[in-house]
Design an enzyme around this catalytic site. Structure first.
Site, PDB file in Angstrom:
ATOM      1  N   GLY A  45     -33.854   2.875  77.809  1.00 32.56           N
ATOM      2  CA  GLY A  45     -33.045   4.445  78.807  1.00 32.56           C
ATOM      3  C   GLY A  45     -32.538   5.899  77.749  1.00 32.56           C
ATOM      4  O   GLY A  45     -32.896   6.936  78.044  1.00 32.56           O
ATOM      5  N   HIS A  46     -32.045   5.409  77.098  1.00 29.86           N
ATOM      6  CA  HIS A  46     -30.408   6.274  75.936  1.00 29.86           C
ATOM      7  C   HIS A  46     -31.339   7.024  75.184  1.00 29.86           C
ATOM      8  O   HIS A  46     -31.282   7.873  74.780  1.00 29.86           O
ATOM      9  CB  HIS A  46     -29.857   5.448  75.417  1.00 29.86           C
ATOM     10  CG  HIS A  46     -29.860   4.986  74.408  1.00 29.86           C
ATOM     11  ND1 HIS A  46     -29.669   5.620  72.797  1.00 29.86           N
ATOM     12  CD2 HIS A  46     -30.086   3.873  73.484  1.00 29.86           C
ATOM     13  CE1 HIS A  46     -30.037   4.875  72.259  1.00 29.86           C
ATOM     14  NE2 HIS A  46     -30.594   3.618  72.459  1.00 29.86           N
TER      15      HIS A  46
ATOM     16  N   THR B  21     -28.168 -11.664  84.868  1.00 23.18           N
ATOM     17  CA  THR B  21     -27.945 -10.777  86.690  1.00 23.18           C
ATOM     18  C   THR B  21     -28.179  -9.428  86.095  1.00 23.18           C
ATOM     19  O   THR B  21     -28.297  -8.805  84.740  1.00 23.18           O
ATOM     20  CB  THR B  21     -26.555 -10.677  86.276  1.00 23.18           C
ATOM     21  OG1 THR B  21     -26.564 -12.321  87.234  1.00 23.18           O
ATOM     22  CG2 THR B  21     -26.203  -9.928  87.606  1.00 23.18           C
TER      23      THR B  21
ATOM     24  N   CYS C 155     -27.057   5.016  53.915  1.00 27.59           N
ATOM     25  CA  CYS C 155     -26.012   4.909  52.832  1.00 27.59           C
ATOM     26  C   CYS C 155     -25.918   3.930  52.965  1.00 27.59           C
ATOM     27  O   CYS C 155     -25.191   2.875  54.402  1.00 27.59           O
ATOM     28  CB  CYS C 155     -24.676   6.030  53.468  1.00 27.59           C
ATOM     29  SG  CYS C 155     -23.920   6.030  51.786  1.00 27.59           S
TER      30      CYS C 155
ATOM     31  N   GLY D 133     -34.940  -1.016  73.312  1.00 27.54           N
ATOM     32  CA  GLY D 133     -35.558  -0.884  72.957  1.00 27.54           C
ATOM     33  C   GLY D 133     -36.039  -1.837  72.246  1.00 27.54           C
ATOM     34  O   GLY D 133     -36.727  -2.497  71.749  1.00 27.54           O
TER      35      GLY D 133
HETATM   36  N1  PLP Z   1     -37.583   1.943  68.539  1.00 32.88           N
HETATM   37  C1  PLP Z   1     -37.564   3.244  67.894  1.00 32.88           C
HETATM   38  C2  PLP Z   1     -38.797   3.943  67.755  1.00 32.88           C
HETATM   39  C3  PLP Z   1     -36.164   3.644  68.085  1.00 32.88           C
HETATM   40  O1  PLP Z   1     -36.225   5.083  68.044  1.00 32.88           O
HETATM   41  C4  PLP Z   1     -35.005   2.326  68.600  1.00 32.88           C
HETATM   42  C5  PLP Z   1     -33.757   3.483  69.190  1.00 32.88           C
HETATM   43  O2  PLP Z   1     -33.508   4.184  67.777  1.00 32.88           O
HETATM   44  C6  PLP Z   1     -36.050   1.262  69.127  1.00 32.88           C
HETATM   45  C7  PLP Z   1     -36.941   0.991  68.862  1.00 32.88           C
HETATM   46  C8  PLP Z   1     -33.746   0.572  69.649  1.00 32.88           C
HETATM   47  O3  PLP Z   1     -33.463   1.112  70.667  1.00 32.88           O
HETATM   48  P1  PLP Z   1     -32.308   0.400  70.818  1.00 32.88           P
HETATM   49  O4  PLP Z   1     -31.245   1.626  70.424  1.00 32.88           O
HETATM   50  O5  PLP Z   1     -32.519   1.059  72.680  1.00 32.88           O
HETATM   51  O6  PLP Z   1     -32.505  -1.083  71.301  1.00 32.88           O
END
Ligand code: PLP
Length: 390
Positions: free
Chosen positions: A201-202, A238, A326, A73
């Site tokens: 993905g996660h 890659t 925190c 993300g």
């Molecule tokens: N954007 C949002 C709204 C998210 O909740 C997150 C992850 O917590 C991210 C971006 C970042 O994604 P990544 O952990 O895959 O870099």
């Protein structure tokens, strides 16, 4: 082994067993480089294209070539915004919101230090932006509007169709961080005038370190990661073949789970929410009651610290998270809840429960049984809680 009730799925999710199985060959026997001339490597490339098709299908994109694989993300968000700024070098203004993820917010803070102007739109007490404020923020200098699809802390869903339409009419590129929306709510990019969309993905039962950026055909694009010719020169490096294959399968599973599973998860979330509000006094839901992800609830418990609640939940094997982080020994309230004007007495004691298709009714019953005594105990020992609540 200690019982674990995992209700922190907006932080990360369990890799689906089907995803893991699909990835395995690419971490063992099928280790070829998809760019190789030989058959051993070259044959891997077709699995990347299959995954691209699965992602395009989940998003309702018109063509798989609109999908670029990234590391997640954060990279997708950075690529979307930086690409647009570099593609429109004369424009120096960005519009975003105060409640974005740090992947967008911290990039915008950095961009301000190198001469860009950023408008951070505020939100109301339910977490939604004022559309008129957005309209009046757009000017000749605006290069990109970046507004999240759904908020990670509260689950609040933004009116992306309306926002994207405004951007289109005003001729401004629109990016949405849909990391929390993809796989949780249905949408179709052929009907949604979004130019760029990030996913990770996660957050949908694929592994960490893989994500994608949707780039609508015709959108100007300048790569962020410059290197090899991979992804048609749009993202060098890659390919993370196993991750890509896993993401493809995760998207197929998410599409299958979009109907009944979504309804089941929402029913569990609603049960949890109702029970908490009924059984525990001085509680409130943070976020719009209706425009919210079906899996998320952010609940404020007045007069106590979220961190203390989390520690006691952890002792019971319940994994949730707090809205506040925190930082260097001091408790910084969540920027999202602060922007929403959540009252001071609730803001520190706000907890997010985020469910997934792996949660059961028993999980929810277990939380409902264990949470009220935890809150009661903390209020008893809290210097503010005892006199106010008793
Ligand atoms: N954007 C949002 C709204 C998210 O909740 C997150 C992850 O917590 C991210 C971006 C970042 O994604 P990544 O952990 O895959 O870099």
């Amino acid at each position: 082994m200690k019982k674990v009730i995992y209700v922190d799925n907006n932080a990360t999710t369990k890799v689906a067993p089907e995803v893991f199985e699909a990835m395995k060959p690419f971490l063992t026997d099928e280790y070829g480089n998809p760019s190789s001339m030989h058959t051993f490597g070259g044959k891997v490339a077709k699995y990347i294209e299959q995954a691209r098709e699965a992602i395009a299908d989940l998003l309702g994109a018109s063509d798989p070539s609109e999908i670029i694989f990234t590391s997640g993300g954060t990279e997708s968000d950075n690529t979307a915004i930086m690409s647009t700024l570099r593609s429109y070098p004369d424009k120096k203004h960005i519009i975003t919101t105060k409640v974005e993820h740090s992947a967008v917010l911290n990039l915008c803070h950095y961009l301000e230090t190198i001469g860009y102007r950023v408008t951070y739109l505020g939100v109301n007490s339910e977490g939604l932006i004022d559309i008129n404020e957005l309209k009046s923020a757009i000017d000749q200098d605006t290069a990109v509007i970046s507004i999240m699809y759904a908020n990670n802390e509260t689950g609040v869903i933004f009116p992306i169709e309306e926002i994207a339409e405004i951007a289109r009419i005003r001729g401004v590129v629109f990016h949405t961080d849909a990391v929390q929306a993809v796989g949780k709510i249905p949408f179709k990019l052929t009907e949604l005038p979004v130019d760029l969309l990030s996913l990770s993905g996660h957050k949908l039962h694929a592994p960490k370190g893989i994500g994608a950026l949707y780039v609508r055909k015709g959108t100007r694009f300048t790569p962020l990661v410059i290197g090899g010719h991979q992804e048609h020169g749009r993202r060098g490096g890659t390919e993370n073949v196993a991750g890509i294959v896993g993401l493809g399968v995760a998207c197929q599973l998410a599409k299958q789970a979009m109907g009944e599973e979504r309804t089941r998860i929402k029913a569990l979330r609603d049960k949890l929410e109702r029970a908490i509000l009924e059984k525990i006094p001085h509680t409130r839901i943070n976020g719009h009651p209706q425009y919210r992800l079906p899996n998320t609830t952010n609940i404020g418990f007045e007069f106590i610290e979220g961190e203390a609640i989390l520690l006691m939940l952890d002792e019971k094997g319940i994994c949730a998270s707090s809205g506040s982080a925190c930082t260097s020994g001091s408790l910084t309230p969540s920027h999202v809840l602060k922007a929403m004007g959540v009252p001071f007495t609730f803001i520190q004691g706000s907890i997010r429960f985020s469910l997934s298709r792996y949660n059961s009714e028993e999980d929810i019953d277990y939380i409902i049984k264990n949470l009220p005594p935890i809150i009661a105990r903390l209020r008893e020992i809290s210097p503010y809680g005892k006199e106010r609540v008793s």
